[in-house]
Scaffold this motif. Structure first.
Motif, short mmCIF file in Angstrom:
data_model
loop_
_atom_site.label_atom_id
_atom_site.label_comp_id
_atom_site.label_asym_id
_atom_site.label_seq_id
_atom_site.Cartn_x
_atom_site.Cartn_y
_atom_site.Cartn_z
N VAL A 147 43.78 47.13 40.64
CA VAL A 147 43.66 45.78 41.18
C VAL A 147 42.24 45.30 40.93
N VAL A 148 42.14 44.09 40.38
CA VAL A 148 40.86 43.47 40.05
C VAL A 148 40.80 42.13 40.76
N SER A 149 39.62 41.77 41.30
CA SER A 149 39.46 40.48 41.97
C SER A 149 38.23 39.76 41.45
N GLY A 150 38.34 38.43 41.38
CA GLY A 150 37.21 37.62 40.96
C GLY A 150 37.68 36.22 40.59
N PRO A 151 36.78 35.42 40.02
CA PRO A 151 37.17 34.10 39.56
C PRO A 151 38.25 34.18 38.49
N LEU A 152 39.18 33.24 38.52
CA LEU A 152 40.30 33.25 37.59
C LEU A 152 39.85 33.39 36.14
N GLU A 153 38.86 32.62 35.71
CA GLU A 153 38.44 32.68 34.31
C GLU A 153 37.84 34.04 33.95
N MET A 192 48.33 24.84 43.80
CA MET A 192 47.98 24.92 42.42
C MET A 192 46.66 25.66 42.23
N SER A 193 46.57 26.52 41.22
CA SER A 193 45.38 27.30 40.96
C SER A 193 44.34 26.46 40.21
N GLU A 194 43.08 26.57 40.62
CA GLU A 194 42.00 25.88 39.94
C GLU A 194 41.08 26.90 39.30
N MET A 195 40.46 26.51 38.18
CA MET A 195 39.49 27.40 37.55
C MET A 195 38.37 27.64 38.55
N GLY A 196 37.86 28.85 38.63
CA GLY A 196 36.80 29.19 39.55
C GLY A 196 37.31 29.74 40.87
N GLN A 197 38.58 29.54 41.16
CA GLN A 197 39.18 30.04 42.40
C GLN A 197 39.32 31.55 42.30
N GLY A 198 39.15 32.23 43.45
CA GLY A 198 39.30 33.67 43.46
C GLY A 198 40.76 34.09 43.35
N VAL A 199 41.00 35.08 42.54
CA VAL A 199 42.34 35.64 42.37
C VAL A 199 42.26 37.16 42.39
N SER A 200 43.38 37.77 42.63
CA SER A 200 43.53 39.22 42.45
C SER A 200 44.58 39.44 41.39
N ALA A 201 44.38 40.45 40.57
CA ALA A 201 45.33 40.80 39.52
C ALA A 201 45.63 42.29 39.60
N GLU A 202 46.90 42.61 39.63
CA GLU A 202 47.32 44.01 39.51
C GLU A 202 47.60 44.22 38.03
N ILE A 203 46.90 45.17 37.42
CA ILE A 203 46.98 45.40 35.98
C ILE A 203 47.49 46.82 35.73
N LYS A 204 48.52 46.91 34.90
CA LYS A 204 49.09 48.20 34.52
C LYS A 204 49.09 48.28 32.99
N VAL A 205 48.46 49.29 32.44
CA VAL A 205 48.42 49.51 30.99
C VAL A 205 49.36 50.66 30.65
N THR A 206 50.24 50.42 29.69
CA THR A 206 51.17 51.45 29.23
C THR A 206 51.00 51.66 27.74
N PRO A 207 50.29 52.73 27.33
CA PRO A 207 50.21 53.04 25.90
C PRO A 207 51.60 53.45 25.40
#
Length: 85
Positions: free
Chosen positions: A48-54, A1-16
Protein backbone atom coordinates in the motif's frame (compact mmCIF):
# COMPACT_ATOMS: atom_id res chain seq x y z
CA UNK A 1 -14.46 13.48 -8.02
CA UNK A 2 -10.68 13.11 -7.66
CA UNK A 3 -8.50 16.18 -8.15
CA UNK A 4 -4.80 16.28 -8.96
CA UNK A 5 -2.83 16.84 -5.76
CA UNK A 6 -5.42 15.07 -3.60
CA UNK A 7 -4.12 12.33 -1.33
CA UNK A 8 -4.82 8.78 -2.41
CA UNK A 9 -3.87 5.29 -1.33
CA UNK A 10 -3.02 2.57 -3.82
CA UNK A 11 -2.81 -1.14 -3.18
CA UNK A 12 -0.23 -2.45 -5.67
CA UNK A 13 0.35 -6.11 -6.50
CA UNK A 14 3.12 -7.14 -8.92
CA UNK A 15 2.93 -10.58 -10.52
CA UNK A 16 5.96 -11.63 -12.58
CA UNK A 17 4.85 -14.05 -15.32
CA UNK A 18 7.71 -14.87 -17.68
CA UNK A 19 10.61 -14.42 -15.31
CA UNK A 20 13.91 -16.14 -14.70
CA UNK A 21 13.97 -14.84 -11.08
CA UNK A 22 10.60 -13.68 -9.77
CA UNK A 23 11.99 -12.74 -6.35
CA UNK A 24 14.48 -10.34 -7.96
CA UNK A 25 11.63 -8.83 -9.99
CA UNK A 26 9.50 -8.22 -6.90
CA UNK A 27 12.52 -6.80 -5.05
CA UNK A 28 13.12 -4.42 -7.98
CA UNK A 29 9.52 -3.19 -7.71
CA UNK A 30 9.94 -2.64 -3.96
CA UNK A 31 13.17 -0.67 -4.56
CA UNK A 32 11.26 1.64 -6.92
CA UNK A 33 8.63 2.16 -4.20
CA UNK A 34 11.31 2.84 -1.56
CA UNK A 35 13.01 5.40 -3.82
CA UNK A 36 9.72 7.23 -4.48
CA UNK A 37 9.68 9.00 -1.12
CA UNK A 38 6.01 8.08 -0.70
CA UNK A 39 4.62 6.49 2.46
CA UNK A 40 4.29 2.72 1.98
CA UNK A 41 3.62 -0.55 3.79
CA UNK A 42 4.88 -3.80 2.26
CA UNK A 43 2.57 -6.73 2.93
CA UNK A 44 2.79 -10.44 2.10
CA UNK A 45 0.51 -10.15 -0.97
CA UNK A 46 0.65 -6.47 -1.94
CA UNK A 47 2.03 -3.06 -0.99
CA UNK A 48 0.00 0.00 0.00
CA UNK A 49 1.36 3.39 -1.07
CA UNK A 50 -0.04 6.81 -0.11
CA UNK A 51 0.57 10.29 -1.45
CA UNK A 52 -0.58 12.85 -3.99
CA UNK A 53 -2.39 11.29 -6.95
CA UNK A 54 0.16 12.47 -9.52
CA UNK A 55 3.06 11.04 -7.45
CA UNK A 56 1.34 7.66 -7.11
CA UNK A 57 0.66 7.62 -10.86
CA UNK A 58 4.32 8.47 -11.56
CA UNK A 59 5.40 5.64 -9.25
CA UNK A 60 3.27 3.12 -11.15
CA UNK A 61 4.74 4.32 -14.46
CA UNK A 62 8.29 3.98 -13.10
CA UNK A 63 7.55 0.45 -11.80
CA UNK A 64 6.27 -0.45 -15.27
CA UNK A 65 9.43 0.95 -16.91
CA UNK A 66 11.80 -0.92 -14.57
CA UNK A 67 9.95 -4.24 -14.72
CA UNK A 68 9.48 -4.13 -18.51
CA UNK A 69 13.26 -4.21 -18.86
CA UNK A 70 13.53 -7.54 -17.05
CA UNK A 71 10.36 -9.65 -17.31
CA UNK A 72 6.76 -10.04 -18.41
CA UNK A 73 4.41 -9.09 -15.58
CA UNK A 74 1.04 -7.87 -14.40
CA UNK A 75 0.52 -4.93 -12.06
CA UNK A 76 -2.83 -4.81 -10.24
CA UNK A 77 -3.67 -1.42 -8.72
CA UNK A 78 -6.62 -0.41 -6.55
CA UNK A 79 -6.92 3.33 -5.87
CA UNK A 80 -8.98 5.11 -3.22
CA UNK A 81 -9.34 8.72 -2.23
CA UNK A 82 -11.45 7.69 0.75
CA UNK A 83 -8.79 6.37 3.11
CA UNK A 84 -5.39 7.84 2.33
CA UNK A 85 -2.80 6.82 4.95
Amino acid sequence: MSEMGQGVSAEIKVTPMQSSDYIADIEAAIRVIEASGLYFQVGPMSTVVSGPLEDVQALISEMYRVLAAQCKFAIDVRLTNGCSL
